[in-house]
Design an enzyme around this catalytic site. Structure first.
Site, mmCIF file in Angstrom:
data_model
loop_
_atom_site.group_PDB
_atom_site.id
_atom_site.type_symbol
_atom_site.label_atom_id
_atom_site.label_comp_id
_atom_site.label_asym_id
_atom_site.label_seq_id
_atom_site.Cartn_x
_atom_site.Cartn_y
_atom_site.Cartn_z
ATOM 1 N N GLY A 204 0.818 -1.200 0.000
ATOM 2 C CA GLY A 204 0.000 0.000 0.000
ATOM 3 C C GLY A 204 0.850 1.248 0.000
ATOM 4 O O GLY A 204 2.062 1.194 0.265
ATOM 5 N N GLY A 206 2.037 4.973 1.385
ATOM 6 C CA GLY A 206 2.180 5.558 2.701
ATOM 7 C C GLY A 206 1.052 6.494 3.060
ATOM 8 O O GLY A 206 0.639 6.571 4.228
ATOM 9 N N GLY A 210 -0.360 3.212 4.834
ATOM 10 C CA GLY A 210 0.641 3.458 5.865
ATOM 11 C C GLY A 210 0.148 4.411 6.937
ATOM 12 O O GLY A 210 0.391 4.207 8.131
ATOM 13 N N GLU A 248 14.522 3.998 11.766
ATOM 14 C CA GLU A 248 15.863 3.902 11.194
ATOM 15 C C GLU A 248 15.798 4.653 9.879
ATOM 16 O O GLU A 248 15.231 4.181 8.899
ATOM 17 C CB GLU A 248 16.260 2.432 11.005
ATOM 18 C CG GLU A 248 17.752 2.236 10.768
ATOM 19 C CD GLU A 248 18.087 2.140 9.304
ATOM 20 O OE1 GLU A 248 18.531 3.171 8.753
ATOM 21 O OE2 GLU A 248 17.913 1.079 8.711
ATOM 22 N N CYS A 282 21.812 3.636 3.496
ATOM 23 C CA CYS A 282 21.759 4.726 4.463
ATOM 24 C C CYS A 282 23.023 4.825 5.302
ATOM 25 O O CYS A 282 23.364 5.902 5.797
ATOM 26 C CB CYS A 282 20.540 4.577 5.367
ATOM 27 S SG CYS A 282 20.438 2.969 6.197
#
Length: 476
Positions: A204, A206, A210, A248, A282
């Protein structure tokens, strides 16, 4: 040529169900635009269905024994193993990972299972404490795991495995930019014959699915890996229900080369570490901070290393890294490179556009700027592309100051032949994960960030404890 996949159902309550949502996304190869498949995205109603299934399952699973949880983890691992080759193939196609990186992500997934099983078998969920009281650690409840697209399977499992080990039930919402890998993982979990509602997967967007999951009053915790903006939006949606939010998020990794480092060895390794997965990591060491009087030597070594990298199709064994994920990501990276060039930051190699031999696909050139001003956008913003900035320092205090001159604080790196010097610098760097001389990765070590890189930790016993509440029982 593999036939396109059509993922038209969601995995809720232990079964594949037809979604209420009707939005369909096409998934195309970032390497050549080939249609890989389509996925139907769930909506807020589908989110409610998944929460209801997870809430119902939590009643019994929260009371499960350690032996029952270990058995479930073993079945999950075995099921993952059966589909690992297919998942690796799809990571190459959907994300653009090389075979080596895809296999590395499978290795990390296995390590999450193995590490958590070892921890779970000996974890003290109840402890008698001096003073006559007892500390009991209990599962927090229904957990939503929201993951990004760059390491989708690893991210789903590094959240779901410890949550399930803790006695929680899980709803995974993968990135809508990489929905097919999640469906393959759900197929594996369906084969594991898990208690219905223990593991649920809902594709789905966001903004609807979400958002509903983050705000849902029957969700007890959100664990998100994603952008700073995404983490902030989830936290805002979760705030009215005061649920736990673990984040994170982004990074701008500093990599400090101390004067006594072996430059000939560590500079090429630093370039490769920065540009692996086309820089879409990241924790990548994207800022190489070096002594000012060694800049020319470092620049020559870094340029040679970058020019030796092979950019190409993910399935070519000679490829060092493949394409960026999609058009939006390609345009963002190109825009930041253009901004740096227009701003006068010295371009040492690479630059705008695709490599000459790759006229199509979202391929970017291995790019190095230096010496870069510490406050330049290319040195402060997360590029998420194969772009390295070289910055210079006059003394160690200045090196640490430059390393900490960022809103992020996820991963940092120190290179030195002197362990004492390296540890002294590591202690001063404001980051949650500091690596000295590129040691091997371990699933036992906690990973997470300071400041805008998020909060909380993943992996090891710290990752398990993210999903536990602490209860004090005291009696007269």
């Amino acid at each position: 040529m593999n036939a396109p996949l059509y993922q038209d159902r969601l995995f809720i309550g232990g079964a594949w169900v037809n979604p209420h949502g009707r939005d369909i996304v096409e998934v195309r190869s970032p390497a050549d635009g080939t249609l890989l498949g389509r996925a139907v995205l769930g909506d807020a109603i589908d989110a409610d269905r998944a929460v209801a299934a997870a809430r119902q399952a939590f009643t019994s699973w929260s009371q499960s024994s350690i032996a029952e949880r270990l058995d479930v983890l073993a079945r999950m691992r075995a099921a993952f193993e059966t589909l690992a080759p297919a998942l690796e193939d799809h990571l190459m196609r959907e994300i653009g990972l090389t075979r080596m990186v895809a296999q590395g992500q499978s290795m990390m997934c296995r390590a999450h299972f193995d590490s958590m099983a070892e921890i779970l078998a000996r974890y003290p969920f109840a402890q008698k404490m001096p003073g006559g009281f007892e500390i009991v650690r209990e599962p927090i409840g229904v957990v939503v795991a929201i993951t990004s697209w760059n390491a989708p399977v690893n991210q789903m499992l590094c959240k779901a495995v410890p949550a399930i080990a803790a006695g929680c039930t899980v709803i995974v919402k993968p990135s809508e930019h990489a929905p097919l890998c999640g469906g393959l993982l759900a197929e594996a979990m369906a084969q594991a014959d898990l208690p219905p509602g223990l593991f649920n997967l809902v594709n789905g967007r966001g903004a609807d699915c979400g958002q509903r999951l983050a705000a849902h009053p029957d969700v007890d915790m959100i664990s998100i890996t994603g952008s700073v903006a995404g983490g902030a939006a989830v936290a805002a949606a979760a705030a009215p229900t005061i649920k736990r939010v673990h984040q994170e998020l982004g990074g701008k990794g500093a990599n400090i080369l101390l004067p006594e480092a072996d430059f000939a060895a560590v500079v090429p390794r630093s370039v490769v570490a920065c540009m692996m997965v086309a820089g879409q990591v990241c924790a990548a060491p994207t800022r190489l901070i070096v002594p000012a009087d060694r800049f020319e030597d470092v620049a020559a070594l870094a340029v040679a290393a970058a020019q030796g990298l092979v950019v190409g199709p993910p399935d070519d064994p000679a490829t060092s890294f493949g394409p960026l994920m999609n058009a939006a990501q390609f345009d963002r990276v190109q825009g930041l490179i253009r901004q740096a060039i227009d701003g006068g930051q010295p371009l040492l190699t690479g630059g705008l556009g695709r490599p000459d031999n790759l006229p199509t696909g979202y391929y970017a050139r291995p790019t190095i700027f230096g010496p870069v001003a510490p406050d330049a956008a290319i040195a402060t913003q997360e590029v998420f592309g194969p772009v390295l900035c070289i910055l210079t320092y006059r003394n160690v205090d200045e090196a640490v100051e430059i390393a900490n001159a960022t809103d992020f604080g996820l991963a940092a790196y120190v290179q030195s032949a002197d362990p004492a010097s390296a540890r002294a610098v590591a202690a001063r760097v404001r980051a949650g994960y500091v690596s000295i001389n590129f040691p091997p990765w371990t699933a036992a070590a906690p990973f997470g960030g300071y400041r805008r890189s998020g909060n909380g930790r993943q992996y090891g016993v710290w990752g398990l404890e993210e999903f536990l509440e602490t209860k004090t029982i005291i009696a007269s």
